[in-house]
Enzyme design. Structure first.
Site, PDB file in Angstrom:
ATOM      1  N   CYS A  95       0.808  -1.228   0.000  1.00 17.92           N
ATOM      2  CA  CYS A  95       0.000   0.000   0.000  1.00 17.92           C
ATOM      3  C   CYS A  95       0.846   1.285   0.000  1.00 17.92           C
ATOM      4  CB  CYS A  95      -0.986  -0.046   1.154  1.00 17.92           C
ATOM      5  SG  CYS A  95      -2.421   0.993   0.885  1.00 17.92           S
ATOM      6  N   ARG A 132     -12.814   6.213  -0.740  1.00 15.53           N
ATOM      7  CA  ARG A 132     -11.607   5.394  -0.651  1.00 15.53           C
ATOM      8  C   ARG A 132     -11.943   4.032  -1.238  1.00 15.53           C
ATOM      9  NH1 ARG A 132      -7.574   7.064   2.572  1.00 15.53           N
ATOM     10  NH2 ARG A 132      -6.847   4.968   3.072  1.00 15.53           N
ATOM     11  N   HIS A 197      -3.504  -5.625   1.985  1.00 21.14           N
ATOM     12  CA  HIS A 197      -3.294  -5.846   3.416  1.00 21.14           C
ATOM     13  C   HIS A 197      -3.999  -7.169   3.702  1.00 21.14           C
ATOM     14  CE1 HIS A 197      -2.074  -1.680   4.239  1.00 21.14           C
ATOM     15  NE2 HIS A 197      -3.072  -1.276   3.493  1.00 21.14           N
TER      16      HIS A 197
HETATM   17  N1  GLN Z   1      -2.116   6.873   2.278  1.00 18.17           N
HETATM   18  C1  GLN Z   1      -2.278   5.969   1.202  1.00 18.17           C
HETATM   19  C2  GLN Z   1      -3.640   5.986   0.555  1.00 18.17           C
HETATM   20  O1  GLN Z   1      -4.648   6.233   1.225  1.00 18.17           O
HETATM   21  C3  GLN Z   1      -1.892   4.578   1.687  1.00 18.17           C
HETATM   22  C4  GLN Z   1      -2.899   3.909   2.570  1.00 18.17           C
HETATM   23  C5  GLN Z   1      -2.381   2.625   3.176  1.00 18.17           C
HETATM   24  O2  GLN Z   1      -1.186   2.361   3.189  1.00 18.17           O
HETATM   25  N2  GLN Z   1      -3.284   1.832   3.720  1.00 18.17           N
HETATM   26  O3  GLN Z   1      -3.715   5.785  -0.633  1.00 18.17           O
END
Ligand code: GLN
Length: 248
Positions: A95, A132, A197
């Site tokens: 990520c 998101r 993840h």
């Molecule tokens: N900050 C990044 C995003 O939101 C990575 C998020 C994460 O590593 N879970 O895209």
């Protein structure tokens, strides 16, 4: 057989259970008779440390932590990381860490965080008014040919690869790199960059074996043949995720 596992920024870069990847690598290494030493690589540590590692791992984080880490990576660490990846060191970057491997990450507030430019990819977060990309994800990969690799994604950034053939996987369900082109992550030499993840390794032993096997091959010039292990629990965990997402 001894391997060194470099764990980048354990305090800053480890969201959504990413630490589980270290536990999975240690667990399977023990079963395979490998002595795995976990070495944290933290802020202000010398870059030379990276060059002694056989496996590299960095987990995800929120934009704030990424900003801090991006500054630390500049002083020599980025060159060492590039060298290690080119030399075929096993690597897993999840990520936020995956986003670092590209040219830049544009955060939700518009701040442009420079990447390491190891790969020709970039990531942009279109801002808070866009959703998101959150949920279970299943992908087809070259590593686990007849299995769907499953995980959980949660990212605002959308990643675009200049060469889609370098994707780690093809999205079966979920969003992947950007929710549009069905690519997920990047796969180059023995390095994986991914949004999975979950954490990814405990649920997908084939990916764990890949990292360990390649590290042994590189260091000891010998193949360890990972035989059939009892992976019934992992298989059941994957099947539940796949069943729950059948209609997506
Ligand atoms: N900050 C990044 C995003 O939101 C990575 C998020 C994460 O590593 N879970 O895209």
């Amino acid at each position: 057989m001894k391997l060194f596992l470099g764990w980048f920024y354990p305090q800053l870069m480890s969201t959504y259970g990413d630490r589980g990847n270290i536990i999975a690598l240690s667990y399977w290494a023990k079963i395979l008779g490998i002595d795995l030493e976990v070495c944290p690589i933290s802020l202000n540590d010398p870059y030379e440390k990276i060059l002694k590692m056989d496996i590299l791992f960095m987990g995800g984080a929120q934009d704030k932590q990424q900003e801090i880490v991006s500054k630390d990576l500049k002083n020599g660490k980025s060159k060492a990381l590039k060298k290690a990846i080119e030399a075929g060191v096993s690597g897993l970057f999840v990520c936020g860490a995956y986003q670092f491997l590209g040219r830049y990450y544009k955060a939700a507030d518009g701040t442009k965080i420079p990447g390491l430019s190891i790969f020709d990819l970039y990531t942009e977060n279109p801002g808070e008014s866009f959703p998101r990309l959150i949920g279970d994800i299943g992908i087809k990969t070259k590593i686990a040919k007849d299995e769907i690799v499953v995980g959980f994604e949660n990212h605002g950034g959308r990643t675009y690869l200049s060469n889609k053939n370098l994707a780690f996987g093809e999205v079966i369900f979920g969003f992947g790199n950007n929710g549009k082109d069905k690519t997920e992550g990047i796969f180059y030499k023995n390095t994986i960059g991914t949004y999975l993840h979950g954490p990814i390794l405990p649920k997908n032993p084939k990916v764990t074996f890949f990292l360990l096997e390649k590290a042994i091959e590189r260091k000891y010039k010998r193949k360890i043949l990972v035989k059939e292990f009892d992976e019934e629990w992992e298989k059941q965990a994957r099947e539940i995720v796949i069943r729950n997402n059948r209609d997506r």
